[in-house]
Structure formats: structure tokens, C-alpha cells
Design a protein around this motif. Structure first.
Motif, PDB file in Angstrom:
ATOM      1  N   GLN A 177     -14.067   5.893 -17.084  1.00 24.55           N
ATOM      2  CA  GLN A 177     -14.245   5.156 -18.323  1.00 24.55           C
ATOM      3  C   GLN A 177     -12.948   5.047 -19.111  1.00 24.55           C
ATOM      4  N   GLN A 178     -11.957   5.793 -18.696  1.00 26.45           N
ATOM      5  CA  GLN A 178     -10.781   5.922 -19.578  1.00 26.45           C
ATOM      6  C   GLN A 178      -9.535   5.310 -18.980  1.00 26.45           C
ATOM      7  N   LEU A 179      -8.689   4.943 -19.894  1.00 24.12           N
ATOM      8  CA  LEU A 179      -7.350   4.506 -19.493  1.00 24.12           C
ATOM      9  C   LEU A 179      -6.514   5.767 -19.304  1.00 24.12           C
ATOM     10  N   MET A 180      -5.811   5.838 -18.170  1.00 25.69           N
ATOM     11  CA  MET A 180      -4.943   7.011 -17.985  1.00 25.69           C
ATOM     12  C   MET A 180      -3.491   6.572 -18.219  1.00 25.69           C
ATOM     13  N   GLN A 181      -2.834   7.275 -19.169  1.00 26.05           N
ATOM     14  CA  GLN A 181      -1.428   6.923 -19.446  1.00 26.05           C
ATOM     15  C   GLN A 181      -0.557   8.116 -19.098  1.00 26.05           C
ATOM     16  N   VAL A 182       0.535   7.833 -18.411  1.00 25.14           N
ATOM     17  CA  VAL A 182       1.541   8.887 -18.150  1.00 25.14           C
ATOM     18  C   VAL A 182       2.829   8.365 -18.782  1.00 25.14           C
ATOM     19  N   GLU A 183       3.226   8.997 -19.822  1.00 31.35           N
ATOM     20  CA  GLU A 183       4.379   8.464 -20.578  1.00 31.35           C
ATOM     21  C   GLU A 183       5.649   8.571 -19.761  1.00 31.35           C
ATOM     22  N   ASP A 184       5.822   9.791 -19.188  1.00 27.84           N
ATOM     23  CA  ASP A 184       7.011   9.960 -18.341  1.00 27.84           C
ATOM     24  C   ASP A 184       6.612  10.858 -17.186  1.00 27.84           C
ATOM     25  N   GLN A 188       0.848  -1.198   0.000  1.00 24.82           N
ATOM     26  CA  GLN A 188       0.000   0.000   0.000  1.00 24.82           C
ATOM     27  C   GLN A 188       0.880   1.244   0.000  1.00 24.82           C
ATOM     28  N   THR A 189       0.315   2.358  -0.442  1.00 23.75           N
ATOM     29  CA  THR A 189       1.014   3.650  -0.312  1.00 23.75           C
ATOM     30  C   THR A 189      -0.034   4.681   0.080  1.00 23.75           C
ATOM     31  N   ASP A 190       0.465   5.876   0.496  1.00 28.41           N
ATOM     32  CA  ASP A 190      -0.499   6.936   0.852  1.00 28.41           C
ATOM     33  C   ASP A 190      -1.319   7.324  -0.372  1.00 28.41           C
ATOM     34  N   ARG A 191      -2.531   7.741  -0.108  1.00 26.94           N
ATOM     35  CA  ARG A 191      -3.402   8.095  -1.231  1.00 26.94           C
ATOM     36  C   ARG A 191      -2.865   9.344  -1.949  1.00 26.94           C
ATOM     37  N   CYS A 192      -2.197  10.221  -1.132  1.00 27.61           N
ATOM     38  CA  CYS A 192      -1.764  11.479  -1.752  1.00 27.61           C
ATOM     39  C   CYS A 192      -0.688  11.252  -2.825  1.00 27.61           C
ATOM     40  N   HIS A 193      -0.022  10.067  -2.720  1.00 28.70           N
ATOM     41  CA  HIS A 193       0.995   9.776  -3.735  1.00 28.70           C
ATOM     42  C   HIS A 193       0.453   8.880  -4.841  1.00 28.70           C
ATOM     43  N   SER A 194      -0.837   8.630  -4.739  1.00 26.90           N
ATOM     44  CA  SER A 194      -1.370   7.590  -5.620  1.00 26.90           C
ATOM     45  C   SER A 194      -1.640   8.107  -7.022  1.00 26.90           C
ATOM     46  N   PHE A 195      -1.132   7.346  -8.032  1.00 27.62           N
ATOM     47  CA  PHE A 195      -1.441   7.623  -9.433  1.00 27.62           C
ATOM     48  C   PHE A 195      -2.896   7.237  -9.716  1.00 27.62           C
ATOM     49  N   CYS A 196      -3.263   6.135  -9.046  1.00 28.62           N
ATOM     50  CA  CYS A 196      -4.583   5.569  -9.335  1.00 28.62           C
ATOM     51  C   CYS A 196      -5.689   6.541  -8.962  1.00 28.62           C
ATOM     52  N   SER A 197      -5.467   7.338  -7.871  1.00 33.33           N
ATOM     53  CA  SER A 197      -6.488   8.316  -7.480  1.00 33.33           C
ATOM     54  C   SER A 197      -6.802   9.228  -8.643  1.00 33.33           C
ATOM     55  N   HIS A 198      -5.772   9.469  -9.421  1.00 35.20           N
ATOM     56  CA  HIS A 198      -5.993  10.285 -10.603  1.00 35.20           C
ATOM     57  C   HIS A 198      -6.729   9.493 -11.653  1.00 35.20           C
ATOM     58  N   ALA A 199      -6.277   8.294 -11.822  1.00 30.42           N
ATOM     59  CA  ALA A 199      -6.878   7.458 -12.872  1.00 30.42           C
ATOM     60  C   ALA A 199      -8.392   7.329 -12.673  1.00 30.42           C
ATOM     61  N   ILE A 200      -8.819   7.159 -11.374  1.00 30.33           N
ATOM     62  CA  ILE A 200     -10.253   6.901 -11.171  1.00 30.33           C
ATOM     63  C   ILE A 200     -11.106   8.159 -11.342  1.00 30.33           C
ATOM     64  N   GLN A 201     -10.419   9.313 -11.533  1.00 28.81           N
ATOM     65  CA  GLN A 201     -11.197  10.533 -11.770  1.00 28.81           C
ATOM     66  C   GLN A 201     -11.966  10.418 -13.082  1.00 28.81           C
ATOM     67  N   ALA A 252       0.246   3.377 -16.628  1.00 26.73           N
ATOM     68  CA  ALA A 252      -1.030   3.294 -17.357  1.00 26.73           C
ATOM     69  C   ALA A 252      -2.043   2.610 -16.429  1.00 26.73           C
ATOM     70  N   GLY A 253      -3.122   3.311 -16.152  1.00 29.86           N
ATOM     71  CA  GLY A 253      -4.111   2.733 -15.197  1.00 29.86           C
ATOM     72  C   GLY A 253      -5.518   2.704 -15.786  1.00 29.86           C
ATOM     73  N   MET A 254      -6.090   1.502 -15.769  1.00 26.26           N
ATOM     74  CA  MET A 254      -7.477   1.342 -16.256  1.00 26.26           C
ATOM     75  C   MET A 254      -8.394   1.225 -15.022  1.00 26.26           C
ATOM     76  N   PRO A 255      -9.355   2.211 -14.821  1.00 23.42           N
ATOM     77  CA  PRO A 255     -10.224   2.149 -13.631  1.00 23.42           C
ATOM     78  C   PRO A 255     -11.014   0.820 -13.564  1.00 23.42           C
ATOM     79  N   LEU A 256     -11.192   0.379 -12.322  1.00 26.14           N
ATOM     80  CA  LEU A 256     -11.984  -0.856 -12.100  1.00 26.14           C
ATOM     81  C   LEU A 256     -13.401  -0.393 -11.717  1.00 26.14           C
ATOM     82  N   LEU A 257     -14.285  -0.525 -12.731  1.00 31.44           N
ATOM     83  CA  LEU A 257     -15.643   0.012 -12.514  1.00 31.44           C
ATOM     84  C   LEU A 257     -16.621  -1.099 -12.103  1.00 31.44           C
ATOM     85  N   ASP A 258     -17.356  -0.858 -10.986  1.00 32.37           N
ATOM     86  CA  ASP A 258     -18.369  -1.900 -10.652  1.00 32.37           C
ATOM     87  C   ASP A 258     -19.654  -1.612 -11.407  1.00 32.37           C
TER      88      ASP A 258
END
Ligand code: ADP
Length: 677
Positions: free
Chosen positions: A84-91, A68-81, A114-120
Motif C-alpha cells: 500500500q505504500q510508497l517506498m523511498q530511499v533517499e540515498d 531485467q536484473t536479478d531479484r536479489c538486487h531488486s529494490f522493487c522486491s522490497h517495495a512490494i513488501q 522511490a517505488g510505488m507497488p502495482l497492486l491488482d
């Protein structure tokens, strides 16, 4: 697109928690998917990350140690914004959002993400499936598609897992409910067995109680009957069940005999009013047609709401006691009418308090006015002084010996001072549980007429006897002179005649002496002249005389036992002779007469037994009464005055002895007396 304001975030978190996935162990299914995604995307790291309130937590962490890591450092928190979309950060180093992120500036040195949201199903992004590399790069279309597909797989797995878990939970609940069901079934079975046992017990108890028990439903139909009930009605259980309390079988009647109206039957009353009916007595007929008096109690049976849905009846067959009571009442009434027609006075006295309750007739006899109180002392005070002590002694002996008595005594009228003779009876009563006599009661009858009559007779007998005695003495004197001169002349014919005259004169002398005895007894003047003698001698002399004189019967004297007596020898002899004369008089010629004399328990007994006519039961109580003779032709043909046994009784009782007899009509008599020695 989901709006992640705080409200939605709250709902998203609730959705996430509903999967119960956070902080669970790694699972191969998920690890396989991250390994697959990493391989397809060509990245060293692939994570299944769930975004919790303050952290991101990895269910699978391919290529990374951290869980686990802190949410404030999380890439995924951004991804789930953008769910429906895949979020890619090239660099990431070139991305303003992440370049200062410690996961970029330090280990694990993220460059590509690259993060694909997990949608229920509800559209909440629970986290993401992300691939990470330490080198900058971009996914091609196929890789992107594959990542999306795998992300869908992750969500499916998640759902499956949730369903599975729910299923397991449901199963668990089911098996728990099953267990409870089995336990409930077992306790039900036990309850049923207990119920049956207690029903059997109650049935047994109901079968041994003395009263009949019946239970009806609300219509009065019999649904239960115990054995005793079946006995009372003489019907078996099968025939009884289903009948009603009003069925014609019972022939219900009031105790007075007329038919019992339906609404008077105790069961009907209990059913209609909801109140118990106690001690109701009525008549029924059993199946054999016998009428029976029944005492019945009926009790309504109510449900919890108080509604009457049946009744219990208890039945006692009181026929015997009821009839007895009726008889008792009848005999009480006939006793009352006997008392009133015999003009008897009645009385009752409390032994403790000496309180006397005297009937008006008794007061009349003692010459008290009806309204005048008559105490025990006052009653005793009216007894003639000559008899007062004797009366008190008899009453005291009744109390101490619990014995009924009957006695005659003169009383003096309270007001008129007239002398009357009364015959009083006394009975003793104990209160239940008392050792001592509680009450005395009895009757008082006026016997003045009889007493005066007896006295007249006695006076007459006495007077006549005295008058006869003098000429008899003269005759005796002349007889002696005559017999002396005949002896000189030696004339056998005359001598025989003279001896016959002498016998007749002796008989007459005996008779007159008997009458005089009676007269003396009446005046209380009989005197005992006591001397000491052996009873065996007396019997012996008697035996010789009797055997000489009596040839009509076979007299059998058993050897007499010796015993010294201090008594009036002549008078005792008179009793023995009287017994023997009666036996001769009242039994047929040639029959045997047994005379015994023996000792027992400090008494000398003399018995004279004959094979004669005997004495009827109805005459037996009066045999020793003065002037009493049995009223029949056989007795009438024998001479007598009914005085012999009366005198015998007086003589024996004045010696403190007892006299009596046993006899059966037509089967002989045995007269006896006993004297203490
Ligand atoms: P009496 O013989 O003079 O009549 P008792 O007083 O001796 O008087 O007897 C009273 C009555 O008792 C007799 O009249 C007779 O009816 C009855 N009695 C007495 N002794 C006998 C006996 N041995 N057998 C039958 N009856 C008897």
C-alpha cells in the motif's frame, strides 16, 4: 496487507503470470507513463518493474538500457513488501539494505529510489512503478501523489491490456467456433443433400421393384407406399397415406374367404411381437372391387433401443399363380379320379436307375401281389415274347427322341400265366436343367376284352371271306363261259347284262379281298410283293380307269412327277383307289377332286383333296382305326365297314412311309401318303 509467505508468493506469481506481460515488447502506452513519471519526479530513470520468481523484468525502462536484473538486487522486491505504500530511499549508499547492492556500488549508481507497488484488484503487488536518480533526493507530496496516480494508471492499463487480450482471445475463439459452425453447417447441408439424393435413389429403386412396398408407423398408419403398391391396391399415393393396415378399404380376408381378424394381419403381428412374418397369403380387394391373393412379408422397424416404431410390408400379387395352383390341384384330383374310374394302372420309372414305381392296379394287371416288388425287368419279362423287342424299342425311342408313345401288346400274368392285352402310354420328363430324360411315366389299361372282340370279328370276317371266295371263283368261271358263248351269238342285250354282272362280281371280289387283307393283317400274314415301277405310270393307269368309271365328280389329275419306287404296286394302287373312292363317297356330286403326285425331300407324295363333308376334330384321332366309321347320318347312308383306311395305313407303314390327312368338318378333306424313293 498481504502476507508474503511462500504460499502467497506462489499466488502472487500466478496473478502476475495471468497478465501474460513478462518478456513482451515495449508498448508506447507504458513508455508514456514512465516518461511522465520521470518528468514529474525529476528523475532520469523510471521503470515499470514486475517481480518474477528470480528476477525483476521491466515492461518500460525509461532512462535505463537493462530490461531485467536479478531479484536479489531488486529494490522493487522490497517495495512490494508493503504493497500500500510508497517506498523511498533517499540515498542508497546510506541504507543498510542497499549500500552493497551492485546497482548502487556500480552502474547505474543508484542513490535515490522511490517505488510505488502495482497492486491488482485482488491486492497482489505485481511489481512497482519506480523512479531512480544517481543523486540523493526525496519526492515532495505532489510528486508522491503523482507517482501513486501513475502507478494506478499502470495497473489500469495492465488490466485493460489483459481484458483486451482476453477479448482478442475470445474473439479468436469465437471466429474459430464460427468457422467450425460454418463448416458444420456446410457438412449438414451436404448431409441433407446426400440424404435427399439417397432417399430419391431408394425411392426410385422401390418404385421399380416388382413387389409393393409400404411402411407404417407404430400404430399401423401408412407413411410410405411405392408405385407398385398403389397399382396392387388401385389407390393413388395421397389416398393411401394415412390409412392403416386394418382400414376397411382393403377388405382383408383369409385365403379361405372369411374376414381376417385384426391380430392376424402380418403388419399387426410384426408391430406387436417385434418378429418378422414371412410368406403370409391372404385376400384383399382393390379399389375397383377385384379380389386379389397377396403374399406378404412384414418386418418390424426398431429404434436403437430395440423399441418397435413401425413396420415395412412387401406385397406380391399372386392371384394368377394362386388360382393356377388351385386349378392344377383340381385337375390333378380329376385326373386321379379319371385314372381310378377308368381303372388305369400308372407307373413311373427313373431312366438312370431303372427303378420302377408301379401302382397297385398296374401290379394287378401284370398279376403281381400289391406287396410284391415289381422291377422294370420283371415287367418287361411278362410282355409276350412276340412283342417284347417291339416294346423295348418303343421305350428306347421315347427316351432318345423325347417323345410320348402309345402302344398295345400282350402280357402273361406273373402268377396265373394268363394272357392279357394292355394298352400302355409313355410320357417323358426332364429334371430342371437336365439335357437328358430323367423320368418316364404313363398308364396301363386292360384292353383284353376289346382285343378278343376284334379278334372274333377278324376271325369271322376271314372265315366268311374264305367261304365266299370259292363260290365267287365258280361264278367267275361260269361268267367267262357265258360271255364267250354270247360273243358267238352276238346278242348285245345279254352282253350288256353279263358285263354288269361282271362289274358287280369284281366289286364283291374287291370287298372279299379287303376282308381277307384285314384277316391276314391281324395274323401278321400280309405279304408285300415288291417290284420296281414308276409312280407316274401307276397314276396314269389310274387316271384313265377313274375317268372312265366315275362321272359323278370332276376328277382333276395334275401331271404326275416321275419317281422310281420299289414297292408292292398293287397295294400302293389299292391305297390310291381307296383315297379316291372315299373322296367320291363323302363329297357331293359334281364337286372337284384333285389328285396330285409330286416329289419332295426324297419322298413321293400322293394327295387326294375333296370338297366334301370333312371330318370333325373329335373323330380325327380314330379315322385309321380298324372298323372305325364316323357316327353320323351322312356317313351311315354310305356303304362301308371302316376297314379301308386301316388297311391303307398298314400298307404304307409296311413300306416305311407315312399316311395322314387334313380336314375340317364341312370344308373338305385332303388325304395324303408319302413313300421314300
Ligand atoms: P369306310 O369308308 O368303309 O367307312 P374307311 O376306313 O375308308 O371306311 O374310312 C373310315 C371313315 O373315315 C369313314 O367311315 C368316314 O367316316 C371317314 N372318311 C374317310 N374318308 C373320308 C373323306 N374323304 N371325307 C370324309 N370322311 C371320310
Amino acid at each position: 496487507m498481504v502476507d508474503y509467505n511462500s504460499m502467497n508468493e506462489q499466488k502472487r506469481l500466478e496473478a502476475l503470470y495471468s497478465y501474460d506481460i513478462l518478456d513482451t515488447d515495449t508498448e508506447k502506452d507504458f513508455d508514456d507513463l514512465t516518461a511522465l513519471a520521470a518528468a514529474i519526479c525529476g528523475t532520469p530513470i523510471c521503470l515499470i518493474s514486475f517481480v518474477d520468481k528470480d528476477r525483476q523484468w521491466f515492461k518500460s525502462h525509461h532512462g535505463l538500457d537493462a530490461r531485467q536484473t536479478d531479484r536479489c538486487h531488486s529494490f522493487c522486491s522490497h517495495a512490494i513488501q508493503y504493497p500500500q505504500q510508497l517506498m523511498q530511499v533517499e540515498d542508497a549508499q546510506n541504507d543498510i539494505r542497499f549500500r552493497d547492492n551492485p546497482l548502487v556500488t556500480g552502474s547505474p549508481d543508484i542513490r535515490f529510489y522511490a517505488g510505488m507497488p502495482l497492486l491488482d484488484k485482488e491486492g497482489y503487488a505485481l511489481g512497482s512503478l519506480c523512479v531512480i536518480d544517481q543523486r540523493p533526493k526525496l519526492l515532495n507530496d505532489a510528486q508522491q501523489k503523482a507517482l501513486q496516480t501513475i502507478a494506478n494508471q499502470v495497473v489500469d492499463k495492465l488490466l485493460l491490456r489483459k481484458n483486451n487480450r482476453n477479448l482478442i482471445l475470445a474473439n479468436k475463439n469465437l471466429s474459430e467456433s464460427n468457422k467450425k459452425l460454418i463448416a458444420a453447417e456446410n457438412s449438414l447441408k451436404k448431409a441433407i443433400t446426400d440424404l435427399k439424393e439417397s432417399k430419391d435413389k431408394i425411392q426410385n429403386i422401390l418404385d421399380i421393384v416388382g413387389e409393393g412396398i409400404g411402411i407404417t408407423d407404430s400404430a399401423g398408419t401408412i407413411i410410405y407406399t411405392n408405385k407398385r403398391n398403389q397399382e396392387i391396391f388401385q389407390l393413388d399415393e395421397k389416398s393411401m397415406l394415412g390409412l392403416s393396415n386394418l382400414s376397411s378399404e382393403w377388405n382383408n380376408r383369409r385365403s379361405t374367404g372369411e374376414s381376417l381378424p385384426a391380430d392376424e394381419h402380418p403388419i399387426t403381428v410384426a408391430l406387436n411381437t417385434g418378429n418378422p412374418v414371412l410368406d403370409y397369403v391372404f385376400l384383399i380387394s382393390d379399389q375397383k372391387g377385384n379380389s386379389k391373393y397377396i403374399r406378404m412379408n412384414a418386418m418390424p422397424i426398431k429404434d436403437i433401443s430395440g423399441k418397435v416404431n413401425g413396420a415395412i410390408g412387401s406385397f406380391a400379387d399372386i392371384t394368377e399363380s394362386y388360382l393356377l395352383q388351385l386349378k392344377l390341384r383340381e385337375s390333378e384330383n380329376s385326373l386321379k379320379s379319371a385314372i381310378s374310374s377308368a381303372n388305369l394302372g400308372t407307373w413311373q420309372m427313373n431312366v438312370q436307375t431303372k427303378e420302377l414305381i408301379a401302382s397297385n392296379r398296374m401290379k394287378e394287371l401284370f398279376d403281381f401281389y400289391p406287396e410284391e416288388p415289381m422291377s422294370f425287368e420283371a415287367a418287361v419279362g411278362q410282355v409276350a415274347e412276340s412283342h417284347r423287342q417291339e416294346v423295348m424299342d418303343i421305350i428306347t425311342s421315347s427316351i432318345s427322341k423325347d417323345k410320348a408313345n402309345e402302344f398295345e401288346f400282350p402280357i402273361v400274368g406273373y402268377h396265373d400265366k394268363k394272357l392279357r392285352w394292355v394298352c400302355a402310354t409313355v410320357q417323358t420328363y426332364k429334371n430342371p436343367g437336365d439335357l437328358n430324360i430323367s423320368y418316364l411315366s404313363g398308364t396301363v389299361a386292360d384292353i383284353t376284352e376289346r382285343k378278343i372282340d376284334e379278334q372274333r370279328r377278324t376271325d369271322f370276317v376271314g372265315m366268311v371271306s374264305h367261304e365266299l371266295k370259292n363260290p365267287l371263283t365258280a361264278i367267275n368261271l361260269y361268267l367267262q363261259l357265258l360271255s364267250r358263248s354270247i360273243n358267238k351269238n352276238n346278242d348285245p342285250l345279254l352282253a350288256d347284262k353279263i358285263s354288269k354282272i361282271d362289274n358287280q362280281v369284281k366289286r364283291m371280289e374287291n370287298l372279299i379281298n379287303g376282308f381277307l387283307d384285314v384277316a391276314r393283317l391281324g395274323e401278321g400274314k400280309i405279304r408285300l410283293e415288291k417290284s420296281e415301277f414308276n409312280i407316274a405310270d401307276l397314276i396314269k393307269v389310274n387316271e384313265e380307269e377313274c375317268l372312265n368309271m366315275i362321272s359323278s365328280h370332276r376328277l382333276v389329275f395334275e401331271p404326275a412327277e416321275s419317281a422310281l419306287l420299289k414297292a408292292d404296286r398293287n397295294k400302293i394302287e389299292q391305297v390310291v383307289i381307296n383315297f379316291i373312292n372315299n373322296a367320291v363317297k363323302y363329297s357331293p356330286h359334281n364337286t372337284i377332286i384333285n389328285i396330285r403326285c409330286f416329289t419332295k425331300d426324297g419322298y413321293v407324295y400322293i394327295t387326294v383333296k375333296d370338297q366334301g363333308m370333312g371330318i370333325a376334330i373329335k373323330d380325327q384321332p380314330f379315322i385309321f382305326d380298324r372298323f372305325y366309321r364316323v357316327e353320323n347320318d351322312a356317313v351311315k347312308s354310305k356303304k362301308g365297314f371302316g376297314l379301308g383306311l386301316y388297311i391303307c395305313k398298314e400298307i404304307i407303314e409296311r413300306h416305311n412311309g407315312q399316311i395322314g390327312f387334313e380336314s375340317r368338318e364341312g370344308a373338305g378333306s385332303k388325304f395324303w401318303f408319302r413313300l421314300p424313293y
